[in-house]
Design a protein around this motif. Sequence first.
Motif, PDB file in Angstrom:
ATOM      1  N   UNK A   1       0.923  -1.200  -0.015  1.00 60.16           N
ATOM      2  CA  UNK A   1      -0.132   0.056  -0.015  1.00 60.16           C
ATOM      3  C   UNK A   1       1.115   1.354  -0.035  1.00 60.16           C
ATOM      4  N   UNK A   2       1.915   1.188   0.802  1.00 63.61           N
ATOM      5  CA  UNK A   2       2.825   2.354   0.679  1.00 63.61           C
ATOM      6  C   UNK A   2       3.476   2.636  -0.686  1.00 63.61           C
ATOM      7  N   UNK A   3       3.874   1.488  -1.188  1.00 59.07           N
ATOM      8  CA  UNK A   3       4.223   1.610  -2.630  1.00 59.07           C
ATOM      9  C   UNK A   3       3.669   2.258  -3.367  1.00 59.07           C
ATOM     10  N   UNK A   4       2.186   1.784  -3.418  1.00 60.83           N
ATOM     11  CA  UNK A   4       0.984   2.068  -4.306  1.00 60.83           C
ATOM     12  C   UNK A   4       0.756   3.822  -4.040  1.00 60.83           C
ATOM     13  N   UNK A   5       0.950   4.310  -2.837  1.00 58.05           N
ATOM     14  CA  UNK A   5       0.821   5.768  -2.484  1.00 58.05           C
ATOM     15  C   UNK A   5       2.055   6.488  -2.990  1.00 58.05           C
ATOM     16  N   UNK A   6       3.014   5.854  -2.825  1.00 61.32           N
ATOM     17  CA  UNK A   6       4.478   6.539  -3.526  1.00 61.32           C
ATOM     18  C   UNK A   6       4.179   6.946  -5.016  1.00 61.32           C
TER      19      UNK A   6
ATOM     20  N   UNK B   1       4.040  10.226  -7.265  1.00 60.97           N
ATOM     21  CA  UNK B   1       4.991  10.495  -8.364  1.00 60.97           C
ATOM     22  C   UNK B   1       4.133  10.646  -9.600  1.00 60.97           C
ATOM     23  N   UNK B   2       3.180  10.265  -9.977  1.00 60.85           N
ATOM     24  CA  UNK B   2       2.273  10.433 -10.965  1.00 60.85           C
ATOM     25  C   UNK B   2       1.579  11.829 -10.763  1.00 60.85           C
ATOM     26  N   UNK B   3       1.259  12.112  -9.601  1.00 58.64           N
ATOM     27  CA  UNK B   3       0.782  13.492  -9.270  1.00 58.64           C
ATOM     28  C   UNK B   3       1.639  14.655  -9.735  1.00 58.64           C
TER      29      UNK B   3
ATOM     30  N   UNK C   1      13.287  16.031 -21.181  1.00 60.69           N
ATOM     31  CA  UNK C   1      13.722  14.734 -21.423  1.00 60.69           C
ATOM     32  C   UNK C   1      12.536  13.866 -20.609  1.00 60.69           C
ATOM     33  N   UNK C   2      11.960  14.295 -19.721  1.00 66.48           N
ATOM     34  CA  UNK C   2      10.906  13.435 -19.087  1.00 66.48           C
ATOM     35  C   UNK C   2       9.653  13.536 -20.174  1.00 66.48           C
ATOM     36  N   UNK C   3       9.363  14.644 -20.655  1.00 63.16           N
ATOM     37  CA  UNK C   3       8.399  14.836 -21.605  1.00 63.16           C
ATOM     38  C   UNK C   3       8.496  13.878 -22.925  1.00 63.16           C
ATOM     39  N   UNK C   4       9.866  13.715 -23.453  1.00 62.85           N
ATOM     40  CA  UNK C   4      10.085  12.958 -24.476  1.00 62.85           C
ATOM     41  C   UNK C   4      10.064  11.290 -23.981  1.00 62.85           C
ATOM     42  N   UNK C   5      10.425  11.154 -22.710  1.00 60.81           N
ATOM     43  CA  UNK C   5      10.276   9.571 -22.145  1.00 60.81           C
ATOM     44  C   UNK C   5       8.660   9.311 -22.301  1.00 60.81           C
ATOM     45  N   UNK C   6       8.035  10.272 -21.775  1.00 59.92           N
ATOM     46  CA  UNK C   6       6.396  10.084 -21.798  1.00 59.92           C
ATOM     47  C   UNK C   6       5.832   9.786 -23.013  1.00 59.92           C
TER      48      UNK C   6
ATOM     49  N   UNK D   1      -3.087   9.165 -17.229  1.00 59.16           N
ATOM     50  CA  UNK D   1      -1.986   9.919 -16.900  1.00 59.16           C
ATOM     51  C   UNK D   1      -2.047  11.289 -16.835  1.00 59.16           C
ATOM     52  N   UNK D   2      -2.709  12.069 -17.947  1.00 52.78           N
ATOM     53  CA  UNK D   2      -2.850  13.356 -18.016  1.00 52.78           C
ATOM     54  C   UNK D   2      -4.004  14.053 -17.052  1.00 52.78           C
ATOM     55  N   UNK D   3      -4.926  13.258 -16.401  1.00 52.87           N
ATOM     56  CA  UNK D   3      -5.779  13.702 -15.615  1.00 52.87           C
ATOM     57  C   UNK D   3      -5.194  13.675 -14.475  1.00 52.87           C
ATOM     58  N   UNK D   4      -4.398  12.708 -13.974  1.00 55.47           N
ATOM     59  CA  UNK D   4      -3.567  12.435 -12.624  1.00 55.47           C
ATOM     60  C   UNK D   4      -2.400  13.771 -12.695  1.00 55.47           C
ATOM     61  N   UNK D   5      -1.875  13.928 -13.730  1.00 55.64           N
ATOM     62  CA  UNK D   5      -0.908  14.901 -13.811  1.00 55.64           C
ATOM     63  C   UNK D   5      -1.503  16.472 -13.428  1.00 55.64           C
TER      64      UNK D   5
END
Length: 72
Positions: free
Chosen positions: A4-9, A13-15, A26-31, A46-50
Amino acid sequence: MVGEAGEIVEWIKTGFGGWRYLLSPSYRQAKHRDWKHEKTIYIIWDVCIGVAGMLVSIALVYLATAFIFSNR
């Protein structure tokens, strides 16, 4: 509990991924590379969570600032 802690992390990170997407080429290109292999619904997620993560972080900064300056 550990899972559960890993899922929260991962959610955190996604947020914050929205800010990384805007500020890091570089992150944008990777996405974009990752999204080429994903279904549309996962890209939308991904977009909604971001965006939600960005709004939450803006709200937290606003609330913290309002709290600090309201006590003066």
